[in-house]
Design a protein around this motif. Structure first.
Motif, PDB file in Angstrom:
ATOM      1  N   MET A 113       0.795  -1.358   0.030  1.00  0.00           N
ATOM      2  CA  MET A 113      -0.163   0.117   0.047  1.00  0.00           C
ATOM      3  C   MET A 113       0.848   1.186  -0.004  1.00  0.00           C
ATOM      4  O   MET A 113       2.050   1.131   0.280  1.00  0.00           O
ATOM      5  CB  MET A 113      -0.963   0.081   1.391  1.00  0.00           C
ATOM      6  N   ASP A 114       0.300   2.380  -0.300  1.00  0.00           N
ATOM      7  CA  ASP A 114       0.925   3.501  -0.428  1.00  0.00           C
ATOM      8  C   ASP A 114       1.037   3.880   0.819  1.00  0.00           C
ATOM      9  O   ASP A 114      -0.074   4.124   1.671  1.00  0.00           O
ATOM     10  CB  ASP A 114       0.285   4.593  -1.303  1.00  0.00           C
ATOM     11  N   SER A 115       2.131   4.039   1.744  1.00  0.00           N
ATOM     12  CA  SER A 115       2.352   4.519   3.130  1.00  0.00           C
ATOM     13  C   SER A 115       2.280   6.181   3.137  1.00  0.00           C
ATOM     14  O   SER A 115       2.547   7.025   2.381  1.00  0.00           O
ATOM     15  CB  SER A 115       3.638   3.839   3.675  1.00  0.00           C
ATOM     16  N   GLY A 116       2.080   6.362   4.560  1.00  0.00           N
ATOM     17  CA  GLY A 116       2.117   7.727   4.828  1.00  0.00           C
ATOM     18  C   GLY A 116       1.521   8.007   6.216  1.00  0.00           C
ATOM     19  O   GLY A 116       1.368   6.854   6.904  1.00  0.00           O
ATOM     20  N   LEU A 117       0.918   8.898   6.529  1.00  0.00           N
ATOM     21  CA  LEU A 117       0.144   9.232   7.790  1.00  0.00           C
ATOM     22  C   LEU A 117      -1.072   7.996   7.905  1.00  0.00           C
ATOM     23  O   LEU A 117      -1.182   7.476   8.985  1.00  0.00           O
ATOM     24  CB  LEU A 117      -0.464  10.470   7.922  1.00  0.00           C
ATOM     25  N   ILE A 118      -1.679   8.007   6.692  1.00  0.00           N
ATOM     26  CA  ILE A 118      -2.808   6.865   6.232  1.00  0.00           C
ATOM     27  C   ILE A 118      -2.330   5.945   5.344  1.00  0.00           C
ATOM     28  O   ILE A 118      -2.044   6.430   4.346  1.00  0.00           O
ATOM     29  CB  ILE A 118      -4.060   7.635   6.136  1.00  0.00           C
ATOM     30  N   MET A 119      -2.433   4.722   5.615  1.00  0.00           N
ATOM     31  CA  MET A 119      -2.039   3.839   4.500  1.00  0.00           C
ATOM     32  C   MET A 119      -3.156   3.803   3.579  1.00  0.00           C
ATOM     33  O   MET A 119      -4.400   3.988   3.833  1.00  0.00           O
ATOM     34  CB  MET A 119      -1.934   2.297   5.172  1.00  0.00           C
ATOM     35  N   GLN A 120      -2.850   3.802   2.207  1.00  0.00           N
ATOM     36  CA  GLN A 120      -4.056   3.702   1.252  1.00  0.00           C
ATOM     37  C   GLN A 120      -3.821   2.912   0.203  1.00  0.00           C
ATOM     38  O   GLN A 120      -2.406   2.474  -0.310  1.00  0.00           O
ATOM     39  CB  GLN A 120      -4.035   5.154   0.427  1.00  0.00           C
ATOM     40  N   PRO A 121      -4.724   1.807  -0.415  1.00  0.00           N
ATOM     41  CA  PRO A 121      -4.371   0.972  -1.422  1.00  0.00           C
ATOM     42  C   PRO A 121      -4.063   1.555  -2.537  1.00  0.00           C
ATOM     43  O   PRO A 121      -4.506   2.643  -2.786  1.00  0.00           O
ATOM     44  CB  PRO A 121      -5.861   0.053  -1.402  1.00  0.00           C
ATOM     45  N   LYS A 122      -3.549   0.947  -3.556  1.00  0.00           N
ATOM     46  CA  LYS A 122      -3.121   1.312  -4.773  1.00  0.00           C
ATOM     47  C   LYS A 122      -4.615   1.348  -5.622  1.00  0.00           C
ATOM     48  O   LYS A 122      -5.446   0.487  -5.315  1.00  0.00           O
ATOM     49  CB  LYS A 122      -2.199   0.382  -5.500  1.00  0.00           C
TER      50      LYS A 122
END
Length: 172
Positions: free
Chosen positions: A150-159
């Motif tokens: 997943m795209d990581s950051g403050l909130i994880m987001q699926p592709k």
């Protein structure tokens, strides 16, 4: 089977739908949308034998808590049944599996929105499943869903991915 097709899901149905509840819990564990939490100690304390001074920043890594081999068998397999008892009912909050799930924190620092969030997720998912068949698109195959990708950051987001919804026949 619990609700039928003559009315929509309601909060009162929640206890009779343990698989939906287990699915919500496993989704939150598996994805760990918020992988990190930052806190500050209000007083000197000890954590796992380490002395921690007052006003020290402490970073909690929910990602590791929810994907560690020591707490979760096959942590990168999506298995809602890990939250169910042998008879199909939801494991109680006192069960070690449920106690290892800390996405909303614990104790006095737990998220005040946890009850609201879980109830809304239940209503959303149960309404979605009652209203639609959720399927693979005819012209695409679904990608493997691995939270490590997943795209990581403050909130994880699926592709980005495509999915197909087919409306079910409804009477209400």
């Amino acid at each position: 089977n619990v609700i039928g097709d003559v009315r929509g899901p309601e909060i009162r149905d929640r206890q009779q739908c343990p698989l939906v509840e287990a699915f919500v819990l496993e989704t939150l564990r598996y994805i760990s949308h918020t992988p990190l939490a930052l806190h500050s100690t209000r007083e000197a304390t000890s954590i796992a034998g380490y002395h921690v001074e007052k006003n020290t920043s402490v970073l909690a890594c929910f990602w590791n808590m929810h994907h560690g081999d020591s707490e979760w068998e096959d942590p990168f397999l999506f298995k809602p049944e890990r939250f169910l008892q042998q008879d199909g009912s939801l494991k109680p909050a006192s069960d070690p599996v449920r106690k290892s799930f800390l996405l909303f924190g614990t104790g006095r620092r737990s998220c005040p929105g946890e009850v609201f969030a879980k109830s809304r997720l239940y209503l959303f998912l149960s309404t979605l499943l009652q209203s639609f068949n959720v399927m693979e698109p005819e012209d695409h195959s679904l990608p493997e869903f691995d939270p490590r990708e997943m795209d990581s950051g403050l909130i994880m987001q699926p592709k980005p991915f495509k999915i197909r919804f087919e409306r079910r026949k409804q009477r209400f």
